[in-house]
Design a protein around this motif. Structure first.
Motif, PDB file in Angstrom:
ATOM      1  N   MET A 148       0.815  -1.216   0.000  1.00 38.00           N
ATOM      2  CA  MET A 148       0.000   0.000   0.000  1.00 38.00           C
ATOM      3  C   MET A 148       0.849   1.266   0.000  1.00 38.00           C
ATOM      4  N   ALA A 149       2.135   1.118   0.268  1.00 39.85           N
ATOM      5  CA  ALA A 149       3.045   2.263   0.222  1.00 39.85           C
ATOM      6  C   ALA A 149       3.580   2.494  -1.189  1.00 39.85           C
ATOM      7  N   LYS A 150       3.236   1.601  -2.126  1.00 34.11           N
ATOM      8  CA  LYS A 150       3.703   1.718  -3.510  1.00 34.11           C
ATOM      9  C   LYS A 150       2.555   2.233  -4.370  1.00 34.11           C
ATOM     10  N   PRO A 151       2.638   3.464  -4.856  1.00 39.31           N
ATOM     11  CA  PRO A 151       1.507   4.073  -5.567  1.00 39.31           C
ATOM     12  C   PRO A 151       0.923   3.231  -6.696  1.00 39.31           C
ATOM     13  N   LYS A 152       1.768   2.539  -7.450  1.00 42.51           N
ATOM     14  CA  LYS A 152       1.255   1.803  -8.607  1.00 42.51           C
ATOM     15  C   LYS A 152       0.331   0.649  -8.219  1.00 42.51           C
ATOM     16  N   VAL A 153       0.510   0.097  -7.038  1.00 38.77           N
ATOM     17  CA  VAL A 153      -0.314  -1.056  -6.643  1.00 38.77           C
ATOM     18  C   VAL A 153      -1.070  -0.812  -5.338  1.00 38.77           C
ATOM     19  N   ALA A 154      -0.990   0.401  -4.799  1.00 35.38           N
ATOM     20  CA  ALA A 154      -1.597   0.678  -3.493  1.00 35.38           C
ATOM     21  C   ALA A 154      -3.097   0.405  -3.484  1.00 35.38           C
ATOM     22  N   ARG A 155      -3.791   0.911  -4.495  1.00 33.23           N
ATOM     23  CA  ARG A 155      -5.253   0.779  -4.490  1.00 33.23           C
ATOM     24  C   ARG A 155      -5.703  -0.658  -4.712  1.00 33.23           C
ATOM     25  N   VAL A 156      -5.009  -1.373  -5.585  1.00 32.05           N
ATOM     26  CA  VAL A 156      -5.390  -2.763  -5.813  1.00 32.05           C
ATOM     27  C   VAL A 156      -5.027  -3.620  -4.594  1.00 32.05           C
ATOM     28  N   ALA A 157      -4.009  -3.195  -3.837  1.00 27.56           N
ATOM     29  CA  ALA A 157      -3.702  -3.879  -2.577  1.00 27.56           C
ATOM     30  C   ALA A 157      -4.843  -3.682  -1.589  1.00 27.56           C
ATOM     31  N   GLY A 158      -5.399  -2.474  -1.589  1.00 16.48           N
ATOM     32  CA  GLY A 158      -6.559  -2.214  -0.739  1.00 16.48           C
ATOM     33  C   GLY A 158      -7.749  -3.064  -1.139  1.00 16.48           C
ATOM     34  N   GLU A 159      -7.941  -3.228  -2.446  1.00 21.03           N
ATOM     35  CA  GLU A 159      -9.053  -4.061  -2.912  1.00 21.03           C
ATOM     36  C   GLU A 159      -8.846  -5.518  -2.505  1.00 21.03           C
ATOM     37  N   SER A 160      -7.616  -6.003  -2.590  1.00 14.34           N
ATOM     38  CA  SER A 160      -7.340  -7.380  -2.180  1.00 14.34           C
ATOM     39  C   SER A 160      -7.582  -7.561  -0.682  1.00 14.34           C
ATOM     40  N   LEU A 161      -7.220  -6.545   0.098  1.00 15.03           N
ATOM     41  CA  LEU A 161      -7.495  -6.607   1.535  1.00 15.03           C
ATOM     42  C   LEU A 161      -9.000  -6.729   1.779  1.00 15.03           C
ATOM     43  N   THR A 162      -9.774  -5.947   1.034  1.00 15.25           N
ATOM     44  CA  THR A 162     -11.230  -6.015   1.167  1.00 15.25           C
ATOM     45  C   THR A 162     -11.753  -7.384   0.761  1.00 15.25           C
ATOM     46  N   MET A 163     -11.205  -7.930  -0.319  1.00 11.31           N
ATOM     47  CA  MET A 163     -11.637  -9.257  -0.765  1.00 11.31           C
ATOM     48  C   MET A 163     -11.457 -10.300   0.337  1.00 11.31           C
ATOM     49  N   ILE A 164     -10.375 -10.176   1.089  1.00 10.97           N
ATOM     50  CA  ILE A 164     -10.109 -11.150   2.150  1.00 10.97           C
ATOM     51  C   ILE A 164     -10.935 -10.852   3.399  1.00 10.97           C
ATOM     52  N   THR A 165     -10.916  -9.601   3.830  1.00 13.00           N
ATOM     53  CA  THR A 165     -11.474  -9.262   5.148  1.00 13.00           C
ATOM     54  C   THR A 165     -12.879  -8.677   5.116  1.00 13.00           C
ATOM     55  N   GLY A 166     -13.283  -8.128   3.973  1.00  5.75           N
ATOM     56  CA  GLY A 166     -14.582  -7.469   3.895  1.00  5.75           C
ATOM     57  C   GLY A 166     -14.553  -6.025   4.353  1.00  5.75           C
ATOM     58  N   ILE A 167     -13.384  -5.518   4.745  1.00  6.53           N
ATOM     59  CA  ILE A 167     -13.291  -4.149   5.255  1.00  6.53           C
ATOM     60  C   ILE A 167     -13.602  -3.131   4.154  1.00  6.53           C
ATOM     61  N   ASP A 168     -14.412  -2.139   4.490  1.00  2.49           N
ATOM     62  CA  ASP A 168     -14.702  -1.024   3.589  1.00  2.49           C
ATOM     63  C   ASP A 168     -13.781   0.117   3.999  1.00  2.49           C
ATOM     64  N   LEU A 169     -12.753   0.361   3.215  1.00  4.00           N
ATOM     65  CA  LEU A 169     -11.732   1.342   3.587  1.00  4.00           C
ATOM     66  C   LEU A 169     -12.314   2.733   3.793  1.00  4.00           C
ATOM     67  N   ALA A 170     -13.245   3.119   2.941  1.00  2.00           N
ATOM     68  CA  ALA A 170     -13.831   4.455   3.065  1.00  2.00           C
ATOM     69  C   ALA A 170     -14.710   4.546   4.312  1.00  2.00           C
ATOM     70  N   TYR A 171     -15.549   3.553   4.513  1.00  2.00           N
ATOM     71  CA  TYR A 171     -16.479   3.573   5.652  1.00  2.00           C
ATOM     72  C   TYR A 171     -15.726   3.552   6.976  1.00  2.00           C
ATOM     73  N   GLU A 172     -14.612   2.829   7.020  1.00  2.00           N
ATOM     74  CA  GLU A 172     -13.835   2.715   8.261  1.00  2.00           C
ATOM     75  C   GLU A 172     -12.784   3.815   8.402  1.00  2.00           C
ATOM     76  N   ASP A 173     -12.842   4.814   7.519  1.00  2.00           N
ATOM     77  CA  ASP A 173     -11.897   5.941   7.563  1.00  2.00           C
ATOM     78  C   ASP A 173     -10.441   5.479   7.494  1.00  2.00           C
ATOM     79  N   LEU A 174     -10.183   4.549   6.599  1.00  2.00           N
ATOM     80  CA  LEU A 174      -8.822   4.043   6.417  1.00  2.00           C
ATOM     81  C   LEU A 174      -8.223   4.527   5.099  1.00  2.00           C
ATOM     82  N   GLU A 175      -8.838   5.541   4.526  1.00  2.00           N
ATOM     83  CA  GLU A 175      -8.355   6.085   3.258  1.00  2.00           C
ATOM     84  C   GLU A 175      -7.180   7.033   3.473  1.00  2.00           C
TER      85      GLU A 175
END
Length: 415
Positions: free
Chosen positions: A279-306
């Protein structure tokens, strides 16, 4: 019939075409749920109704739109033409729609849009046409509607037309035709990369082990559908073997993005610390966030993790007229994660996960959970659930998450 107001009917035609393009993208979007897709499709249908009410005038405006040679305009004209049953109108639509694969999508979508009994006679004629292009459209529509064309599919699998053959190989998996697995296997080494991919894709759905190394090679070689090949491969691999290959992909800059996506598909929480590092690498940061959501179900925006978009980072076309990059940013609809906040969140939630278990949206993968995700998940999540569901029951037709939203809601008993 009273005279039409050309400006209003023209607007219906333009909006129907434009909204179809939106929904064509929405079916693969990370932020669209089924209810959102259904609302968008209702808007498309409302403008189609405006064209229907205009009668012949509506058709003439759509016919004129065919000259733009855009799939959205083909879709609107095709709906009216096939609904009318007028042979001349259908011929005009097919003449334009068969000029390219892109334009044919408008025809296929139109026949997928109509009620099945209304579309079936047209599909049957396409399936028995002397034209390979017409048969390809017929196979695509039948497969999209999960209506088995029977012996016609068996014959098109041996076609010398590569487009038709490739689409037929895809249909085998979509329809769950286990009986055609020998034909699929015989195409795993096809010289045509598109046929090879769809043979491997269908083979993976139907639990054919020899499809996995083919998918891996396609992914590693950066083939046209490399990311899809990677995802299908890891879904069929044992978890530890999938992790081993994922680490190999992560070790090469050109396949790092696939490696990040692969962890989300594997669904094992053991890979989350590495995902957070990405997530510290701009080119893959957002897709890393999506993969985290796929595993955990976390909504990054809703949980203020953006987090904020990194300064100076550009992806996709810019406003600079001299910029030659015209590719759309593939992650434009994904949030930017804040690695520090995500790391703290994971520290307080990791005990709720067991390494070695495959998760989807925070729950272990089960048939019941896949069905729930089909009803409530976002489009990419729903697509993942549909594939996993089909893989657990080889021979079960793949649920079509791209079908009209209102039809999916009926099938899933969702309002």
């Amino acid at each position: 019939m009273a005279p039409i107001i050309v400006s209003i009917v023209s607007q219906h035609a333009e909006e129907a075409a434009f909204l179809w393009l939106l929904r064509n993208n929405a079916v693969h979007a990370p932020h669209y749920a089924l209810k959102d897709l259904a609302k968008l499709d209702e808007r498309v249908e409302a403008h189609l109704d405006g064209l229907r009410i205009a009668g012949d005038g509506g058709w003439e405006i759509c016919k004129e739109g065919l000259g733009q040679q855009e799939p959205g305009e083909v879709f609107a004209a095709a709906v009216l033409a096939f609904e009318s049953g007028d042979k001349d109108r259908i011929s005009e639509v097919l003449e334009v729609g068969c000029q390219s694969v892109e334009l044919s999508r408008g025809v296929i979508s139109a026949l997928g849009w109509l009620p099945y009994l209304q579309a079936k006679p047209h599909v049957d004629r396409l399936l028995t046409s002397d034209s390979a292009l017409h048969r390809r459209i017929g196979i695509a529509v039948a497969a999209a509607r999960r209506q088995d064309p029977g012996v016609v599919l068996e014959s098109t699998l041996s076609s010398t037309d590569l487009w038709l053959k490739a689409r037929s190989l895809k249909a085998v998996g979509e329809l769950g035709r286990n009986d055609l697995l020998p034909v699929v296997k015989s195409n795993l080494n096809s010289e045509d990369p598109t046929s090879r991919f769809w043979a491997a894709w269908s083979g993976a759905l139907l639990d054919e082990p020899s499809a996995i190394p083919v998918l891996q090679r396609l992914a590693e070689q950066g083939a046209e559908r490399a990311e899809s090949a990677c995802a299908m491969a890891v879904r069929r691999m044992p978890v530890q073997a999938a992790h081993h290959w994922q680490r190999e992909l992560a070790g090469r800059p050109e396949t790092l993005r696939m490696a990040v996506q692969a962890l989300g598909v594997i669904g094992d929480s053991a890979g989350i610390p590495w995902l957070i590092e990405q997530m510290a690498k701009p080119k893959v940061a957002r897709v890393a966030g999506e993969s985290l959501t796929m595993i955990t179900g976390i909504d990054l925006a809703y949980e203020d993790l953006e987090g904020e978009k990194p300064e100076g980072f550009e992806a996709g076309p810019t406003e600079n007229p001299e910029d030659e990059n015209i590719e759309i940013d593939p992650d434009e609809d994904l949030p930017w994660p804040n690695p520090q906040l995500v790391e703290r969140w994971w520290a307080s939630h990791r005990l709720g996960f067991t390494n070695g278990t495959r998760y989807l949206l925070g729950k272990p993968m089960t048939v019941d959970w896949f069905n729930e995700v089909l009803r409530t998940g976002k489009q990419r999540q729903r697509t993942a659930a549909a594939i996993e569901l089909s893989m657990r029951e080889p021979g079960r037709p793949l649920f079509n998450t791209s079908a009209p939203g209102f039809r999916q809601q009926v099938l899933l008993q969702v309002r």
